[in-house]
Write a protein that holds these residues in place. Structure first.
Motif, mmCIF file in Angstrom:
data_model
loop_
_atom_site.group_PDB
_atom_site.id
_atom_site.type_symbol
_atom_site.label_atom_id
_atom_site.label_comp_id
_atom_site.label_asym_id
_atom_site.label_seq_id
_atom_site.Cartn_x
_atom_site.Cartn_y
_atom_site.Cartn_z
ATOM 1 N N ALA A 16 -22.060 -14.491 8.392
ATOM 2 C CA ALA A 16 -22.971 -13.980 7.364
ATOM 3 C C ALA A 16 -22.747 -12.498 7.071
ATOM 4 N N ASP A 17 -22.186 -11.743 8.015
ATOM 5 C CA ASP A 17 -22.096 -10.284 7.826
ATOM 6 C C ASP A 17 -20.716 -9.770 7.463
ATOM 7 N N GLY A 18 -19.704 -10.574 7.642
ATOM 8 C CA GLY A 18 -18.371 -10.035 7.359
ATOM 9 C C GLY A 18 -17.264 -11.034 7.634
ATOM 10 N N VAL A 19 -16.046 -10.517 7.509
ATOM 11 C CA VAL A 19 -14.848 -11.329 7.677
ATOM 12 C C VAL A 19 -14.027 -10.706 8.813
ATOM 13 N N THR A 20 -13.518 -11.544 9.705
ATOM 14 C CA THR A 20 -12.618 -11.044 10.744
ATOM 15 C C THR A 20 -11.215 -11.546 10.424
ATOM 16 N N ALA A 21 -10.327 -10.590 10.169
ATOM 17 C CA ALA A 21 -8.969 -10.956 9.758
ATOM 18 C C ALA A 21 -8.018 -10.742 10.927
ATOM 19 N N THR A 22 -7.097 -11.672 11.111
ATOM 20 C CA THR A 22 -6.035 -11.472 12.105
ATOM 21 C C THR A 22 -4.790 -11.031 11.354
ATOM 22 N N ILE A 23 -4.215 -9.923 11.840
ATOM 23 C CA ILE A 23 -3.078 -9.321 11.129
ATOM 24 C C ILE A 23 -1.936 -9.140 12.117
ATOM 25 N N ALA A 24 -0.751 -9.605 11.724
ATOM 26 C CA ALA A 24 0.429 -9.449 12.582
ATOM 27 C C ALA A 24 1.318 -8.345 12.019
ATOM 28 N N THR A 25 1.637 -7.372 12.897
ATOM 29 C CA THR A 25 2.538 -6.280 12.509
ATOM 30 C C THR A 25 3.588 -6.145 13.616
ATOM 31 N N GLY A 29 -17.687 -17.616 0.359
ATOM 32 C CA GLY A 29 -18.473 -16.668 1.155
ATOM 33 C C GLY A 29 -18.119 -15.233 0.814
ATOM 34 N N ARG A 30 -17.567 -14.527 1.798
ATOM 35 C CA ARG A 30 -17.247 -13.110 1.603
ATOM 36 C C ARG A 30 -15.772 -12.899 1.259
ATOM 37 N N ALA A 31 -15.075 -13.967 0.976
ATOM 38 C CA ALA A 31 -13.650 -13.857 0.633
ATOM 39 C C ALA A 31 -13.422 -14.320 -0.802
ATOM 40 N N PHE A 32 -12.513 -13.632 -1.481
ATOM 41 C CA PHE A 32 -12.243 -13.882 -2.910
ATOM 42 C C PHE A 32 -10.743 -14.044 -3.128
ATOM 43 N N LEU A 33 -10.401 -14.678 -4.231
ATOM 44 C CA LEU A 33 -8.996 -14.777 -4.651
ATOM 45 C C LEU A 33 -8.838 -14.053 -5.987
ATOM 46 N N ALA A 34 -7.703 -13.380 -6.163
ATOM 47 C CA ALA A 34 -7.440 -12.710 -7.446
ATOM 48 C C ALA A 34 -5.948 -12.747 -7.729
ATOM 49 N N GLY A 35 -5.590 -12.726 -9.009
ATOM 50 C CA GLY A 35 -4.184 -12.699 -9.418
ATOM 51 C C GLY A 35 -3.506 -14.039 -9.189
ATOM 52 N N ASP A 36 -2.201 -13.986 -8.888
ATOM 53 C CA ASP A 36 -1.432 -15.224 -8.713
ATOM 54 C C ASP A 36 -1.989 -16.090 -7.584
ATOM 55 N N ALA A 37 -2.716 -15.530 -6.652
ATOM 56 C CA ALA A 37 -3.349 -16.342 -5.603
ATOM 57 C C ALA A 37 -4.316 -17.347 -6.217
ATOM 58 N N ALA A 38 -4.823 -17.041 -7.422
ATOM 59 C CA ALA A 38 -5.810 -17.904 -8.077
ATOM 60 C C ALA A 38 -5.236 -18.692 -9.247
ATOM 61 N N HIS A 39 -4.133 -18.215 -9.823
ATOM 62 C CA HIS A 39 -3.572 -18.902 -11.010
ATOM 63 C C HIS A 39 -2.097 -18.604 -11.129
ATOM 64 N N VAL A 40 -1.274 -19.632 -11.298
ATOM 65 C CA VAL A 40 0.153 -19.392 -11.571
ATOM 66 C C VAL A 40 0.576 -20.231 -12.772
ATOM 67 N N HIS A 41 1.509 -19.683 -13.539
ATOM 68 C CA HIS A 41 1.961 -20.370 -14.752
ATOM 69 C C HIS A 41 3.308 -19.792 -15.132
ATOM 70 N N SER A 42 3.799 -20.109 -16.327
ATOM 71 C CA SER A 42 5.113 -19.591 -16.718
ATOM 72 C C SER A 42 4.973 -18.123 -17.129
ATOM 73 N N PRO A 43 6.094 -17.382 -17.109
ATOM 74 C CA PRO A 43 6.020 -15.982 -17.566
ATOM 75 C C PRO A 43 5.787 -15.892 -19.073
ATOM 76 N N PHE A 44 5.873 -17.026 -19.773
ATOM 77 C CA PHE A 44 5.789 -16.986 -21.237
ATOM 78 C C PHE A 44 4.426 -16.450 -21.694
ATOM 79 N N GLY A 45 4.445 -15.449 -22.553
ATOM 80 C CA GLY A 45 3.206 -14.873 -23.060
ATOM 81 C C GLY A 45 2.745 -13.683 -22.235
ATOM 82 N N ALA A 46 3.455 -13.391 -21.140
ATOM 83 C CA ALA A 46 3.151 -12.202 -20.320
ATOM 84 C C ALA A 46 1.697 -12.172 -19.863
ATOM 85 N N TYR A 47 1.269 -13.274 -19.250
ATOM 86 C CA TYR A 47 -0.130 -13.336 -18.827
ATOM 87 C C TYR A 47 -0.336 -13.007 -17.345
ATOM 88 N N GLY A 48 0.691 -13.275 -16.485
ATOM 89 C CA GLY A 48 0.444 -13.287 -15.042
ATOM 90 C C GLY A 48 -0.103 -11.981 -14.500
#
Ligand SMILES: Cc1cc2nc3c(=O)[nH]c(=O)nc-3n(C[C@H](O)[C@H](O)[C@H](O)COP(=O)(O)OP(=O)(O)OC[C@H]3O[C@@H](n4cnc5c(N)ncnc54)[C@H](O)[C@@H]3O)c2cc1C
Length: 503
Positions: free
Chosen positions: A139-148, A281-300
């Motif tokens: 309810a209060d946040g997101v815990t992300a695991t990150i590999a470096t 919940g507290r996580a969102f998608l934006a950009g190509d993570a949410a929509h992919v299509h052809s480069p035609f029309g320069a939308y991506g």
């Protein structure tokens, strides 16, 4: 549990970089990670559309992008191997209410470099070589695991945004479906490379044909061009200069076009997919993570930048505990239809370019000019609108702009006699309201004072004309430059509006 950061942005393509710049300039603590060891090199998206330039204006990088980019179009089109059209179009001139009237052309790698430089000026930078591998939320946040470098760490954020491209790990970890189709038979070889023997050197060369297409697009101010050439169904292709040379010779019917050493080579596959949801919940998608299509029309890339700018101010309010209940849900309500519209438009554009309808082929030569003018006009009119969205209130009739449209620019004179651009007002992190009275005065309110307006002069009435409203009307502009409300100043809609958005 306390958090390490307000927002964790996963992915530093144009979407993630725009979001990070916007959040940081709004005073939000933000981390941005990318799994690749350094910046992406490929030119990919060239078309930067007017509404994206308006976002870049708010981020203070529009001039840098325009100076680096090319605004005119010089185009040579071939049908099969025959040249059928050569034309040059000059960029549309800016007007008082539309400072960015047309698209400009800049390789995506350069646009991203400009965004990274701006982010550095704002005091943040991308942590390259860090890959998100897991996420949990409560309810209060997101815990992300990150590999470096093979080491795993956890990072706690109030919100997380997956801007991690078409193969999004965030989307998969959230279990959000990505329905649509992948067409293995629609592929293209992409390269950034020096091209010799193709004249005119400064033109975009575009070959159209039955189920095949090829484009050579010179970078502004560099010897490199982007080459995109379709690959026939079933053919096995390894990205190499030899393969590029063979494909270009087959498409163009010429054996005198030569290439240098590519700085980028890649195979692209046609995907047309839209995420079932943009939020969990507290996580969102934006950009190509949410929509992919052809480069035609320069939308991506443009659609990703708009996603980011729609989400930035809403997240900033949420982090501060000032978002009205439901404000974060308006992100998906406004942006998923825009994603669907981009998918539809690019799919239609690609089908008609790759396979010009058989009956039309003999007349393509005559249609290409008008078609290109229509496409250019479409490029100008790129902005998504939120007319039917949850944050629009249109309580005045017969206005030139509507709630849900991007607000126009214009110049007002302050009480001290200074000229001020409306776009500079919209750059402020909060809402702006403009109340038009009978005396050609516009009462402007900006945060933090939403109660008392300051009278500004609109001597020729140009600002009122740009909005096309009657005296006695108030327009409220959202922190992303879109019109939230148009209503009579003395009506009940105006005092009811901000509580819908702000806590
Ligand atoms: C040939 C071509 C031409 C195009 N032309 C145009 C155009 O003219 N106009 C236009 O608007 N668009 C165009 N596009 C589309 C455009 O390139 C994409 O839509 C755009 O790159 C999407 O940006 P993004 O930031 O959402 O995702 P991306 O650019 O894909 O960035 C995602 C980032 O996330 C990182 N990442 C992935 N997984 C993880 C993880 N687990 N952890 C951390 N980081 C991760 C990746 O390394 C990457 O840097 C074109 C594309 C192609 C191929």
């Amino acid at each position: 549990m306390s958090t390490d950061t307000d927002v964790l942005v996963v992915g530093a393509g144009p979407t993630g970089l725009t979001l990070a710049c916007d959040l940081v300039r709004r005073g939000i603590i933000c981390r941005i990670i990318d799994r690749s060891p350094g910046p992406q090199e490929g030119s990919r998206g060239f078309g930067v559309k007017p509404r994206t330039l308006a976002v870049f204006d708010a981020l203070d990088i529009a001039d840098t992008v325009i100076q680096a980019a090319r605004a005119d179009t010089h185009l040579r089109v071939y049908l099969g191997t025959d040249p059928i059209y050569t034309g040059r179009s000059e960029p549309a001139a800016p007007t008082a209410d539309t400072p960015y009237p047309g698209p400009v052309s800049l390789p995506q790698s350069r646009t991203e470099a400009i965004l990274r430089a701006r982010l550095a000026e704002l005091g943040e930078s991308v942590r390259f070589g860090s890959c998100l591998t897991g996420l949990d939320q409560d309810a209060d946040g997101v815990t992300a695991t990150i590999a470096t470098d093979g080491e795993e760490e956890t990072l706690r954020a109030a919100y997380l945004v997956g801007c991690d491209g078409g193969g999004s790990t965030v989307r998969k970890l959230l279990g959000i479906g990505f329905p649509g189709r992948t067409e293995e038979d629609m592929r293209a070889l992409l390269a950034d490379v020096e091209v010799h023997g193709l004249e005119p050197r400064d033109a975009v060369h575009l070959w159209l044909g039955a189920r095949r297409m090829m484009a050579v697009r010179p970078w502004p101010g560099a010897a490199t061009s982007q080459v995109v050439t379709s690959i026939a169904p079933g053919r096995t292709v390894e990205p190499s200069v030899g393969e590029l040379t063979r494909l270009v010779a087959e498409h163009s019917g010429r054996d005198d076009i030569r290439f240098g050493t590519p700085t980028w080579l890649s195979v692209w596959r046609y995907n047309l997919r839209l995420a079932d949801r943009y939020r969990s919940g507290r996580a969102f998608l934006a950009g190509d993570a949410a929509h992919v299509h052809s480069p035609f029309g320069a939308y991506g890339m443009n659609t990703g930048v708009q996603d980011a700018y729609n989400l930035g101010w809403k997240l900033a309010l949420a982090v501060r505990g000032r978002a009205a209940p439901g404000l974060l849900d308006t992100y998906e309500a406004e942006r998923r239809p825009a994603g669907q519209a981009a998918l539809d438009a690019s799919d239609r554009g690609l089908s008609s370019a790759v396979t010009p309808p058989r009956v039309l082929r003999p007349v393509v030569r005559h249609l290409i000019g008008p078609l290109l003018s229509r496409m250019r006009a479409g490029g100008r009119d790129d902005h998504p609108t939120y007319h039917d969205g949850p944050l629009g209130v249109q309580a005045s009739r017969r206005t030139r702009v509507r709630a849900g449209d991007p607000a126009p620019d214009g110049v007002l004179t302050t009480p001290r006699g200074d000229r001020i651009h409306l776009y500079d007002l919209y750059r402020a992190p909060g809402f702006t309201s403009l109340s038009f009275d009978r005396e050609r005065q516009v009462y402007v309110t900006t945060p933090p004072d939403y109660t008392r307006g300051t009278g500004h002069d609109d001597p020729d009435g140009t600002v009122r004309d740009a909005f096309g409203v009657r005296p006695g009307t108030t327009v409220v502009i959202r922190p992303d430059g879109y019109i939230g409300l148009i209503a009579p100043t003395s009506g009940p809609e105006l005092p009811a509006y901000l509580p819908r958005v702000l806590r």
